[in-house]
Design a protein around this motif. Structure first.
Motif, PDB file in Angstrom:
ATOM      1  N   ALA A 297       0.832  -1.208   0.000  1.00  0.00           N
ATOM      2  CA  ALA A 297       0.000   0.000   0.000  1.00  0.00           C
ATOM      3  C   ALA A 297       0.864   1.254   0.000  1.00  0.00           C
ATOM      4  N   HIS A 298       1.944   1.233   0.768  1.00  0.00           N
ATOM      5  CA  HIS A 298       2.827   2.398   0.855  1.00  0.00           C
ATOM      6  C   HIS A 298       3.757   2.515  -0.353  1.00  0.00           C
ATOM      7  N   GLY A 299       3.860   1.445  -1.133  1.00  0.00           N
ATOM      8  CA  GLY A 299       4.735   1.478  -2.293  1.00  0.00           C
ATOM      9  C   GLY A 299       4.027   1.660  -3.614  1.00  0.00           C
ATOM     10  N   GLY A 300       2.688   1.672  -3.589  1.00  0.00           N
ATOM     11  CA  GLY A 300       1.980   1.812  -4.860  1.00  0.00           C
ATOM     12  C   GLY A 300       0.474   1.764  -4.754  1.00  0.00           C
ATOM     13  N   GLY A 301      -0.056   1.902  -3.522  1.00  0.00           N
ATOM     14  CA  GLY A 301      -1.496   1.967  -3.337  1.00  0.00           C
ATOM     15  C   GLY A 301      -2.235   0.693  -3.697  1.00  0.00           C
ATOM     16  N   ARG A 302      -3.485   0.842  -4.099  1.00  0.00           N
ATOM     17  CA  ARG A 302      -4.337  -0.302  -4.408  1.00  0.00           C
ATOM     18  C   ARG A 302      -3.717  -1.201  -5.467  1.00  0.00           C
ATOM     19  N   GLU A 303      -3.146  -0.605  -6.509  1.00  0.00           N
ATOM     20  CA  GLU A 303      -2.571  -1.405  -7.590  1.00  0.00           C
ATOM     21  C   GLU A 303      -1.442  -2.294  -7.083  1.00  0.00           C
ATOM     22  N   ALA A 304      -0.659  -1.787  -6.138  1.00  0.00           N
ATOM     23  CA  ALA A 304       0.452  -2.574  -5.596  1.00  0.00           C
ATOM     24  C   ALA A 304      -0.054  -3.707  -4.704  1.00  0.00           C
ATOM     25  N   ILE A 305      -1.133  -3.468  -3.976  1.00  0.00           N
ATOM     26  CA  ILE A 305      -1.729  -4.540  -3.175  1.00  0.00           C
ATOM     27  C   ILE A 305      -2.213  -5.651  -4.103  1.00  0.00           C
ATOM     28  N   GLU A 306      -2.890  -5.262  -5.179  1.00  0.00           N
ATOM     29  CA  GLU A 306      -3.357  -6.248  -6.155  1.00  0.00           C
ATOM     30  C   GLU A 306      -2.179  -6.980  -6.799  1.00  0.00           C
ATOM     31  N   PHE A 307      -1.115  -6.245  -7.100  1.00  0.00           N
ATOM     32  CA  PHE A 307       0.081  -6.856  -7.682  1.00  0.00           C
ATOM     33  C   PHE A 307       0.619  -7.937  -6.750  1.00  0.00           C
ATOM     34  N   TYR A 308       0.717  -7.615  -5.460  1.00  0.00           N
ATOM     35  CA  TYR A 308       1.261  -8.582  -4.506  1.00  0.00           C
ATOM     36  C   TYR A 308       0.365  -9.809  -4.384  1.00  0.00           C
ATOM     37  N   LEU A 309      -0.947  -9.599  -4.288  1.00  0.00           N
ATOM     38  CA  LEU A 309      -1.863 -10.732  -4.170  1.00  0.00           C
ATOM     39  C   LEU A 309      -1.809 -11.618  -5.410  1.00  0.00           C
ATOM     40  N   LYS A 310      -1.717 -10.999  -6.583  1.00  0.00           N
ATOM     41  CA  LYS A 310      -1.595 -11.780  -7.830  1.00  0.00           C
ATOM     42  C   LYS A 310      -0.275 -12.549  -7.850  1.00  0.00           C
ATOM     43  N   LYS A 311       0.775 -11.921  -7.362  1.00  0.00           N
ATOM     44  CA  LYS A 311       2.085 -12.572  -7.292  1.00  0.00           C
ATOM     45  C   LYS A 311       2.010 -13.820  -6.416  1.00  0.00           C
ATOM     46  N   VAL A 312       1.386 -13.712  -5.269  1.00  0.00           N
ATOM     47  CA  VAL A 312       1.239 -14.856  -4.365  1.00  0.00           C
ATOM     48  C   VAL A 312       0.370 -15.933  -5.014  1.00  0.00           C
ATOM     49  N   ALA A 313      -0.695 -15.514  -5.701  1.00  0.00           N
ATOM     50  CA  ALA A 313      -1.567 -16.474  -6.379  1.00  0.00           C
ATOM     51  C   ALA A 313      -0.797 -17.240  -7.457  1.00  0.00           C
ATOM     52  N   ASP A 314       0.024 -16.533  -8.228  1.00  0.00           N
ATOM     53  CA  ASP A 314       0.824 -17.187  -9.270  1.00  0.00           C
ATOM     54  C   ASP A 314       1.820 -18.168  -8.662  1.00  0.00           C
ATOM     55  N   GLU A 315       2.438 -17.770  -7.539  1.00  0.00           N
ATOM     56  CA  GLU A 315       3.407 -18.653  -6.866  1.00  0.00           C
ATOM     57  C   GLU A 315       2.708 -19.905  -6.339  1.00  0.00           C
ATOM     58  N   LEU A 316       1.508 -19.738  -5.802  1.00  0.00           N
ATOM     59  CA  LEU A 316       0.747 -20.882  -5.304  1.00  0.00           C
ATOM     60  C   LEU A 316       0.377 -21.812  -6.456  1.00  0.00           C
ATOM     61  N   TYR A 317      -0.097 -21.238  -7.536  1.00  0.00           N
ATOM     62  CA  TYR A 317      -0.485 -22.007  -8.727  1.00  0.00           C
ATOM     63  C   TYR A 317       0.701 -22.836  -9.227  1.00  0.00           C
ATOM     64  N   GLN A 318       1.855 -22.198  -9.337  1.00  0.00           N
ATOM     65  CA  GLN A 318       3.058 -22.895  -9.801  1.00  0.00           C
ATOM     66  C   GLN A 318       3.469 -23.998  -8.836  1.00  0.00           C
ATOM     67  N   ALA A 319       3.417 -23.698  -7.531  1.00  0.00           N
ATOM     68  CA  ALA A 319       3.819 -24.690  -6.528  1.00  0.00           C
ATOM     69  C   ALA A 319       2.884 -25.897  -6.541  1.00  0.00           C
ATOM     70  N   MET A 320       1.609 -25.665  -6.843  1.00  0.00           N
ATOM     71  CA  MET A 320       0.660 -26.780  -6.909  1.00  0.00           C
ATOM     72  C   MET A 320       0.943 -27.669  -8.112  1.00  0.00           C
ATOM     73  N   ILE A 321       1.320 -27.075  -9.236  1.00  0.00           N
ATOM     74  CA  ILE A 321       1.718 -27.876 -10.402  1.00  0.00           C
ATOM     75  C   ILE A 321       2.938 -28.725 -10.053  1.00  0.00           C
ATOM     76  N   LEU A 322       3.900 -28.115  -9.387  1.00  0.00           N
ATOM     77  CA  LEU A 322       5.172 -28.784  -9.102  1.00  0.00           C
ATOM     78  C   LEU A 322       5.117 -29.739  -7.915  1.00  0.00           C
ATOM     79  N   THR A 323       3.954 -29.862  -7.283  1.00  0.00           N
ATOM     80  CA  THR A 323       3.769 -30.853  -6.217  1.00  0.00           C
ATOM     81  C   THR A 323       2.630 -31.809  -6.543  1.00  0.00           C
ATOM     82  N   GLY A 324       2.090 -31.706  -7.759  1.00  0.00           N
ATOM     83  CA  GLY A 324       1.036 -32.615  -8.182  1.00  0.00           C
ATOM     84  C   GLY A 324      -0.265 -32.412  -7.436  1.00  0.00           C
ATOM     85  N   CYS A 325      -0.617 -31.158  -7.227  1.00  0.00           N
ATOM     86  CA  CYS A 325      -1.774 -30.811  -6.408  1.00  0.00           C
ATOM     87  C   CYS A 325      -2.852 -30.199  -7.304  1.00  0.00           C
ATOM     88  N   LYS A 326      -3.973 -30.896  -7.498  1.00  0.00           N
ATOM     89  CA  LYS A 326      -4.990 -30.432  -8.449  1.00  0.00           C
ATOM     90  C   LYS A 326      -5.904 -29.350  -7.883  1.00  0.00           C
TER      91      LYS A 326
END
Length: 338
Positions: A297-326
């Protein structure tokens, strides 16, 4: 926009309160309260990070899972990722005042609405802080859960009624705020809650009750027996009691004891999608993230919060592929490192 740029800007806007470290682990800011650090030596904040780090995942790629499902359901509400914005207040004292309470609440709520997840609002010694979160929920239409500090039973019921009017989907109490000296010194009661008091609250509010700050099997069982619908395994980000266990250390036993009776959420040191997957594999249904959203929030407001949440979502998605988690009902095994 990238995370390093967001951190750099946040460091400028939170100068003297948060360094926006490359890894938010509580070491550089130990004992810095006011500020974003952990209380005392900072060991409880650091313990959260260390506890997550002790768990290991199995790499699996000989399978046919290409598009894992990271959606989840909380109290009948479908969310696009199992990551929730933790309740955060006290921006002036802990973040320097670059953003007002109202500005942060609105941008965090809007970000959660746009991403499709839950926004939690907070409470503090300033009586204006709780209504700010309610206003953000009402104005944005986000799936919201306001939290009250452990005030008197009468005050908590009043706040739950206000939450209902604002359109909240549930209501929470930060039970680990029982010893907040700032509130006590300002003449506002906070204190522990007995099983009888929790039952009284449950019986007199028209929302599901969430108790945040549960760190033992015993208290998880009390929460379930008293009628709470969810708990958050949490040590308040290491900000209330020095030398507690890390949340990932106590989560498995709590899930084993009450996971079939009550919804178990967790926070504390979760920084990446891999961290999210570890906590889900330990039994949590979703996680809360706090400090990184404040930095965003302090580094870019709402857009930065969304950026971070999307980043975490992408990391989770990738980690699920790489652990065989549907999906989130088939999370991988995790192993505790020596």
């Amino acid at each position: 926009m990238n995370w390093n740029e967001i951190r750099k800007k946040a460091r400028e806007n939170m100068k003297g309160y948060c360094r926006a470290c490359k890894r938010c682990d509580g070491i550089a800011c130990a004992g810095e309260i006011p500020g974003m650090g952990g209380t005392g030596t900072g060991r409880s904040f650091i313990a959260n990070i260390e506890a997550i780090d002790r768990w290991r995942l199995e790499l699996k790629t000989l399978h046919d899972i290409q598009k894992p499902d990271i959606t989840s359901e909380i109290f009948g509400y479908k969310i696009n990722m199992p990551v929730i914005a933790a309740p955060m207040t006290g921006l002036k004292g802990n973040a320097g005042g670059f953003l007002t309470e109202r500005e942060y609440a609105l941008m965090a709520a809007e970000a959660c609405k746009n991403i499709g997840t839950i926004y939690m609002s907070g409470d503090a010694n300033d009586p204006d802080m709780y209504p700010v979160g309610l206003d953000a929920i009402l104005k944005t239409g986000v799936i919201g859960i306001p939290f009250s500090k452990p005030r008197t039973v009468k005050e908590i019921i009043e706040k739950a009624n206000l939450a209902k009017k604002a359109g909240a989907m549930a209501f929470g109490i930060d039970v680990d705020g029982a010893g907040l000296i700032m509130m006590i010194r300002s003449g506002q009661f906070v204190g522990p809650k007995s099983k009888k008091e929790i039952k009284e609250i449950v019986d007199n509010i028209d929302l599901s009750l969430v108790l945040k700050g549960i760190m033992t099997v015993e208290e998880a069982e009390i929460a379930a027996d008293a009628g709470a619908k969810a708990i958050v395994v949490s040590n308040h980000g290491g900000r209330v009691l020095d030398f507690t266990m890390g949340t990932a250390d106590v989560l498995p036993d709590i899930v084993k004891a009450v996971g079939d009776k009550i919804l178990v959420l967790v926070d504390g040191g979760i920084r990446s999608g891999v961290d999210v997957l570890k906590m889900l594999s330990l039994g949590a249904k979703a996680v809360l993230i706090g400090r990184p959203l404040m930095v965003a929030a302090h580094g870019g407001g709402r857009e930065a919060i969304e950026f971070y949440l999307k980043k975490v979502a992408d990391e989770l998605y990738q980690a699920m592929i790489l652990t065989g988690c549907k999906d989130l009902s088939s999370t991988p095994k995790v192993y505790r490192a020596n």
